[in-house]
Structure formats: C-alpha cells, structure tokens
Scaffold this motif. Structure first.
Motif, PDB file in Angstrom:
ATOM      1  N   SER A  59       4.934 -10.457  17.230  1.00 48.39           N
ATOM      2  CA  SER A  59       3.805  -9.650  17.668  1.00 48.39           C
ATOM      3  C   SER A  59       2.887 -10.574  18.457  1.00 48.39           C
ATOM      4  CB  SER A  59       3.077  -9.068  16.451  1.00 48.39           C
ATOM      5  OG  SER A  59       2.103  -8.137  16.845  1.00 48.39           O
ATOM      6  N   ASP A  65      -6.407  -7.939  15.305  1.00 47.25           N
ATOM      7  CA  ASP A  65      -5.295  -8.139  14.370  1.00 47.25           C
ATOM      8  C   ASP A  65      -4.551  -6.847  14.070  1.00 47.25           C
ATOM      9  OD1 ASP A  65      -7.299  -6.881  12.916  1.00 47.25           O
ATOM     10  OD2 ASP A  65      -6.882  -7.996  11.076  1.00 47.25           O
ATOM     11  N   ILE A  66      -5.061  -5.719  14.533  1.00 50.13           N
ATOM     12  CA  ILE A  66      -4.444  -4.433  14.200  1.00 50.13           C
ATOM     13  C   ILE A  66      -3.035  -4.275  14.778  1.00 50.13           C
ATOM     14  CG2 ILE A  66      -4.596  -1.937  14.656  1.00 50.13           C
ATOM     15  CD1 ILE A  66      -7.529  -2.074  13.972  1.00 50.13           C
ATOM     16  N   GLU A  68      -0.697  -6.408  15.304  1.00 45.80           N
ATOM     17  CA  GLU A  68       0.250  -7.164  14.481  1.00 45.80           C
ATOM     18  C   GLU A  68       0.465  -6.482  13.130  1.00 45.80           C
ATOM     19  OE1 GLU A  68       1.102 -11.706  12.843  1.00 45.80           O
ATOM     20  OE2 GLU A  68      -0.745 -11.259  13.942  1.00 45.80           O
ATOM     21  N   ARG A  69      -0.605  -5.963  12.528  1.00 50.59           N
ATOM     22  CA  ARG A  69      -0.476  -5.239  11.258  1.00 50.59           C
ATOM     23  C   ARG A  69       0.415  -4.013  11.417  1.00 50.59           C
ATOM     24  NH1 ARG A  69      -6.422  -3.996   9.333  1.00 50.59           N
ATOM     25  NH2 ARG A  69      -5.281  -2.941   7.645  1.00 50.59           N
ATOM     26  N   LEU A  70       0.239  -3.301  12.517  1.00 53.93           N
ATOM     27  CA  LEU A  70       1.050  -2.112  12.762  1.00 53.93           C
ATOM     28  C   LEU A  70       2.510  -2.471  13.048  1.00 53.93           C
ATOM     29  CD1 LEU A  70      -1.367   0.148  14.829  1.00 53.93           C
ATOM     30  CD2 LEU A  70      -1.087  -0.050  12.358  1.00 53.93           C
ATOM     31  N   ASP A  71       2.733  -3.591  13.751  1.00 57.76           N
ATOM     32  CA  ASP A  71       4.103  -4.045  13.991  1.00 57.76           C
ATOM     33  C   ASP A  71       4.795  -4.375  12.668  1.00 57.76           C
ATOM     34  OD1 ASP A  71       3.791  -3.770  16.705  1.00 57.76           O
ATOM     35  OD2 ASP A  71       3.375  -5.891  17.070  1.00 57.76           O
ATOM     36  N   GLU A  72       4.077  -5.047  11.777  1.00 58.79           N
ATOM     37  CA  GLU A  72       4.651  -5.396  10.480  1.00 58.79           C
ATOM     38  C   GLU A  72       5.007  -4.141   9.681  1.00 58.79           C
ATOM     39  OE1 GLU A  72       1.638  -7.863   8.813  1.00 58.79           O
ATOM     40  OE2 GLU A  72       2.309  -9.678   9.876  1.00 58.79           O
ATOM     41  N   LEU A  73       4.145  -3.131   9.753  1.00 63.41           N
ATOM     42  CA  LEU A  73       4.430  -1.874   9.067  1.00 63.41           C
ATOM     43  C   LEU A  73       5.703  -1.229   9.613  1.00 63.41           C
ATOM     44  CD1 LEU A  73       0.940  -0.115   8.722  1.00 63.41           C
ATOM     45  CD2 LEU A  73       2.410  -0.910   6.870  1.00 63.41           C
ATOM     46  N   SER A  76       8.743  -3.052   8.516  1.00 61.43           N
ATOM     47  CA  SER A  76       8.940  -2.799   7.081  1.00 61.43           C
ATOM     48  C   SER A  76       9.528  -1.415   6.831  1.00 61.43           C
ATOM     49  CB  SER A  76       7.610  -2.949   6.340  1.00 61.43           C
ATOM     50  OG  SER A  76       7.737  -2.597   4.981  1.00 61.43           O
ATOM     51  N   TYR A 106       5.205   5.751   8.446  1.00 59.95           N
ATOM     52  CA  TYR A 106       4.307   4.964   9.288  1.00 59.95           C
ATOM     53  C   TYR A 106       3.016   5.693   9.624  1.00 59.95           C
ATOM     54  CZ  TYR A 106       2.688   2.581  13.540  1.00 59.95           C
ATOM     55  OH  TYR A 106       1.925   1.947  14.484  1.00 59.95           O
ATOM     56  N   ILE A 113      -5.465   2.932   8.253  1.00 56.60           N
ATOM     57  CA  ILE A 113      -6.046   1.753   8.906  1.00 56.60           C
ATOM     58  C   ILE A 113      -7.173   2.148   9.846  1.00 56.60           C
ATOM     59  CG2 ILE A 113      -5.520  -0.067  10.600  1.00 56.60           C
ATOM     60  CD1 ILE A 113      -2.797  -0.355   9.237  1.00 56.60           C
TER      61      ILE A 113
END
Length: 227
Positions: A59, A65-66, A68-73, A76, A106, A113
């Motif tokens: 990311s 930082d949002i 990257e957080r959404l990419d991780e979600l 996952s 998702y 968020i």
C-alpha cells in the motif's frame, strides 16, 4: 468547471513530469499522484495505491493512513473494490458503501471507519504486478464525470512510474548478471587455459546440467576463487 478542471490537471501533470524521474522513487511519484487526486477531484478526501504481487501486497502513496487500512481489510477479506480494479475491472465505483452489496464483509467495515464512497482505477502494470489507484470519500454520491476523467489520467501516470521502476530493476539485474558471467569467464579462462568461447560453453553446460540459472552458476564460480 470542466475547463477549469482540465486546466488544473494539465498544470499538475506538467509539474509531476518536470522533475527527472531518476531523482524520485516510485513511492514518491505515487504519493504525488495521490495528493493530486485529492487536490483536483471534489469529494476525494484520501487516496492511495494498492499493488498486488505474487509474494504479497503493498500500500503506497497514501495521503492518510486510511487507504492502507482499507487495503489490509481487502486482503484479509479477499474482497473489495481496490482488488477488483487491480485484477479485473478498469474502474470500480461505489457511491455509498452503506448500500453496497458486492463486498458483504468489506463494505460494513469501511462504513465503520467513516468512508462512504470510493472509486478505483486499474493500473496497467507488468505481468507479475497488479495495481489500482484508489480514491475514498467521507460523503456519499460524490463522483462525477470529471472524477472519472482526472482519475484515469492520474492512473496512467502512476502506471508509467511503476513500469519505469520495474524496467530499471530489470536493467540493473541484467547488467549485474552480465558482469557476473564476465568475471566467471575470466576465472575459467585463467584456471583452465581455455578461450572466451570455451569458457562460456562450460558455464552454459554447467547451468543446463544442474538446472541452475547461468548467472547463479557464474556467481558460484566467482565464490570458488581462491579455493
């Protein structure tokens, strides 16, 4: 408004292109692209780039930082618009995640968020890399025709930066391999009193017999020097 947007885009693209590419990393270019998307596209509150490779994901260039957080979600849950744009569709648009049903895990997480809208643009990258430029809004129903146009142009710029970086790595690897093979040939010529052609044939035969890349065989020869 369209004319103004077009003028702003042309101005920003000129600024992005002005600095020599060799002076900036891919991540710096992608950060500029993301920042420009937020600057030029009404409703885009944050942006970033998702790259998917065989060994994982990256990311990059997030304005907050949002992304990257959404990419991780998405990684996952194995679902989401950024992944869908990266590996399949050219543009994936959501006007309101509260009513979005394509990604049942998702979408509710995104709403929690505080993100209500999103639009992702496919990056036409190399064979081993998939990617998307992703824009997110804190309000619903914010995307218009200008968002699609400007986002597509910026995605093309991001694609060019990624391809240039990968081409640079490939060139660097090729030059390093050539240097290794040259050194190994010199060692073999001196050690076994053979000419250049015979030394290369010996390297190639060893590579074929052991099913090991020629550059790796060359490195082994170099490492054996002095033994």
């Amino acid at each position: 408004m369209v004319d103004r947007s077009g003028h702003e885009l042309a101005t920003r693209m000129a600024e992005l292109a002005r600095a020599p590419a060799g002076r900036r990393t891919t991540e710096e270019v992608l950060a500029e692209v993301s920042a420009t998307a937020v600057e030029l596209i009404p409703g885009a509150d944050t942006a970033g780039v998702l790259l998917i490779r065989r060994n994982g994901f990256e990311s990059l260039g997030g304005t907050t930082d949002i992304p990257e957080r959404l990419d991780e979600l998405q990684v996952s849950y194995d679902e989401g618009p950024c992944i869908q744009a990266a590996v399949a569709d050219v543009v994936v648009r959501t006007d309101d995640f509260r009513t979005e049903t394509r990604w049942p895990k998702y979408s509710p997480a995104v709403v929690e968020i505080g993100v209500l809208s999103g639009i992702s643009f496919k990056l036409f990258t190399a064979e081993k890399t998939a990617g998307a430029l992703n824009l997110f809004g804190y309000q619903p129903h914010v995307w218009d025709g200008d968002a699609l146009t400007v986002g597509s142009v910026l995605a093309a710029h991001a694609t060019a930066a990624i391809l240039a970086n990968e081409h640079g790595h490939q060139l660097e690897t090729a030059l390093l391999s050539r240097d290794r093979i040259g050194q190994a040939k010199g060692i073999i010529m001196e050690r076994y009193d053979v000419d250049d052609v015979r030394a290369f044939d010996m390297l190639r035969q060893l590579s074929q017999e052991s099913n090991v890349k020629l550059a790796d065989i060359a490195q082994r020869v170099i490492d054996s020097r002095g033994h």
